[in-house]
Design an enzyme around this catalytic site. Structure first.
Site, PDB file in Angstrom:
ATOM      1  CB  CYS A  98      -0.926  -0.005   1.214  1.00 22.58           C
ATOM      2  SG  CYS A  98      -2.001   1.445   1.231  1.00 22.58           S
ATOM      3  CE  LYS A 137      -2.395  -6.567  -4.495  1.00 22.99           C
ATOM      4  NZ  LYS A 137      -2.344  -5.130  -4.235  1.00 22.99           N
ATOM      5  CG  ASN A 198      -2.127  -6.592  -9.166  1.00 20.02           C
ATOM      6  OD1 ASN A 198      -1.755  -5.728  -8.388  1.00 20.02           O
ATOM      7  ND2 ASN A 198      -3.281  -6.533  -9.783  1.00 20.02           N
ATOM      8  CG  ASP A 200      -1.412  -1.459 -15.969  1.00 23.76           C
ATOM      9  OD1 ASP A 200      -2.081  -0.953 -15.042  1.00 23.76           O
ATOM     10  OD2 ASP A 200      -0.355  -0.973 -16.394  1.00 23.76           O
TER      11      ASP A 200
HETATM   12  C1  LIG Z   1      -9.287   2.111  -4.924  1.00 29.56           C
HETATM   13  C2  LIG Z   1      -8.188   1.113  -4.705  1.00 29.56           C
HETATM   14  C3  LIG Z   1      -8.017   0.554  -3.464  1.00 29.56           C
HETATM   15  C4  LIG Z   1      -6.984  -0.374  -3.246  1.00 29.56           C
HETATM   16  N1  LIG Z   1      -6.854  -0.960  -2.025  1.00 29.56           N
HETATM   17  C5  LIG Z   1      -5.931  -1.953  -1.840  1.00 29.56           C
HETATM   18  C6  LIG Z   1      -5.886  -2.682  -0.621  1.00 29.56           C
HETATM   19  O1  LIG Z   1      -6.701  -2.499   0.290  1.00 29.56           O
HETATM   20  N2  LIG Z   1      -4.921  -3.631  -0.509  1.00 29.56           N
HETATM   21  C7  LIG Z   1      -4.011  -3.903  -1.505  1.00 29.56           C
HETATM   22  O2  LIG Z   1      -3.158  -4.768  -1.356  1.00 29.56           O
HETATM   23  N3  LIG Z   1      -4.064  -3.223  -2.673  1.00 29.56           N
HETATM   24  C8  LIG Z   1      -5.011  -2.285  -2.863  1.00 29.56           C
HETATM   25  N4  LIG Z   1      -5.093  -1.658  -4.076  1.00 29.56           N
HETATM   26  C9  LIG Z   1      -4.202  -2.083  -5.187  1.00 29.56           C
HETATM   27  C10 LIG Z   1      -4.852  -3.208  -6.020  1.00 29.56           C
HETATM   28  O3  LIG Z   1      -5.036  -4.366  -5.246  1.00 29.56           O
HETATM   29  C11 LIG Z   1      -3.988  -3.548  -7.251  1.00 29.56           C
HETATM   30  O4  LIG Z   1      -2.731  -3.966  -6.796  1.00 29.56           O
HETATM   31  C12 LIG Z   1      -3.808  -2.353  -8.191  1.00 29.56           C
HETATM   32  O5  LIG Z   1      -5.034  -1.683  -8.415  1.00 29.56           O
HETATM   33  C13 LIG Z   1      -3.215  -2.802  -9.540  1.00 29.56           C
HETATM   34  O6  LIG Z   1      -4.080  -3.721 -10.185  1.00 29.56           O
HETATM   35  P1  LIG Z   1      -5.056  -3.269 -11.406  1.00 29.56           P
HETATM   36  O7  LIG Z   1      -4.192  -2.599 -12.445  1.00 29.56           O
HETATM   37  O8  LIG Z   1      -5.680  -4.546 -11.896  1.00 29.56           O
HETATM   38  O9  LIG Z   1      -6.057  -2.310 -10.838  1.00 29.56           O
HETATM   39  C14 LIG Z   1      -6.109  -0.724  -4.308  1.00 29.56           C
HETATM   40  C15 LIG Z   1      -6.289  -0.141  -5.560  1.00 29.56           C
HETATM   41  C16 LIG Z   1      -7.310   0.767  -5.782  1.00 29.56           C
HETATM   42  C17 LIG Z   1      -7.493   1.357  -7.163  1.00 29.56           C
END
Ligand SMILES: Cc1cc2nc3c(=O)[nH]c(=O)nc-3n(C[C@H](O)[C@H](O)[C@H](O)COP(=O)(O)O)c2cc1C
Length: 324
Positions: A98, A137, A198, A200
């Site tokens: 995070c 993660k 993970n 995009d």
């Molecule tokens: C609104 C939002 C909240 C997120 N909250 C978390 C979270 O609580 N824990 C976490 O490990 N990643 C969190 N992420 C990251 C996502 O799990 C992921 O790693 C990131 O969006 C990249 O993946 P994507 O391109 O498929 O969206 C968050 C992402 C977004 C956009």
């Protein structure tokens, strides 16, 4: 290879403020996938914060839920892990990616990528606390001058993690720029435990491409699922049966949104459900006609029955066609 006994290698990404019970349910009913909770702060769990308790209480859900914890104190992790196990977690995930300032300032989230000894203690304490499997993660690194995902993944493996998920961006990147899939490939080469890639992935074809490029064992998708609860199931079907998805009729889009709203009412109460539903209305209508006008109207709605009527009216006015 089955990842900790799960039936799919497609994962919904944990997203704070999004991956709650109503969101998981709408996705679980539309395909076979693995579901995460929102991140839950171990400090808040130890203070018995009711909102955080609600995040980790997944006892009523008929499918496995991976509960994600965030924090910086091994003892509190151990306590929180025990509670999450009692409250129905299928397995536990530790958030070490995070980027949010408030989290990082607390030695938590991606700050742990700069403190491997503490990260290792946290993983060991969590693994020891319950019989549940523990995953981690994390990101590519803190910033471009400290890319250490490979070393970090090895530390996770040695500390007892059952699998790792890597988001191909640094902390400094936040969510901007492109995710680097090559770092996922490098991590996969370096460890024996399963690796989930993970960043995009927004379509079944991209999921396949990422798995081919990285050799990762599974794929995790976050933002691509917003307004599209079918995506993860479609990805699973494409990866395992080679079936490309049929278009989703608008009527089903409306039904998914209304179901999510009704479940939010059960979970949060009417007033909060209407407030939370605003962002979903934007996402569900993003490819439709007159979406901007509809959003403007919807933002001014506070009453639950008015919200349902507005959704019914808007979606019924769309041509009977398909999107997504
Ligand atoms: C609104 C939002 C909240 C997120 N909250 C978390 C979270 O609580 N824990 C976490 O490990 N990643 C969190 N992420 C990251 C996502 O799990 C992921 O790693 C990131 O969006 C990249 O993946 P994507 O391109 O498929 O969206 C968050 C992402 C977004 C956009």
């Amino acid at each position: 290879m089955s990842i900790i006994g799960l039936k799919s290698n497609v994962f919904l990404a944990p997203m704070a403020g999004i991956t709650d019970y109503p969101f998981r349910k709408v996705i679980a009913q539309r395909g076979l996938v693995n579901l995460y909770s929102e991140m839950a702060a171990i400090n808040a769990i130890s203070r018995k914060n009711p909102k955080t308790y609600r995040i980790i209480d997944v006892r009523n859900e008929p499918y496995p839920v991976i509960v994600q914890l965030v924090g910086g104190n091994p003892d509190l992790f151990s306590e929180a892990a025990k509670l999450a196990a009692d409250l129905g977690a299928y397995s536990l995930d530790i958030n070490m990616g995070c980027p949010v300032k408030k989290i990082v300032a607390n030695n938590s989230g991606s700050a742990l990528m700069k403190d491997l000894p503490l990260a290792s203690k946290i993983i060991e304490a969590t693994v020891k606390a319950t019989p549940l499997k523990v995953s981690v993660k994390f990101r590519k690194g803190w910033d471009n001058s400290s890319i250490n995902a490979v070393e970090f993944a090895k530390m996770c493996e040695e500390s007892g993690a059952s699998y790792v998920t890597i988001h191909g961006r640094t902390r400094a990147q936040g969510y901007s720029g492109e995710a680097d899939w090559d770092i996922i490939r490098q991590v996969k080469k370096a460890v024996k435990i399963p690796v989930i890639g993970n960043g995009d992935v927004t379509s079944p074809e991209l999921a396949k491409k990422m798995l081919e490029q990285t050799n990762a064992d599974g794929v995790m998708i976050g933002r691509g699922c917003l307004g599209n609860p079918w995506l993860l199931g479609q990805v699973h079907n494409y990866l395992h049966n080679g079936v490309l998805p049929a278009l989703v009729p608008i009527k089903e889009l409306k039904e998914a949104l209304l179901q999510q709203l009704a479940d939010m009412v059960d979970f949060y109460g009417k007033e909060m459900a209407v407030a939370i539903s605003r962002k979903y209305v934007c996402w569900y209508s993003k490819n439709l006609r007159d979406a901007k006008k509809f959003r403007e109207i919807y933002t001014k709605i506070y009453d639950y029955s008015d919200a349902i009527k507005a959704i019914e009216d808007y979606f019924s006015k769309q041509e009977e066609s398909s999107i997504l």
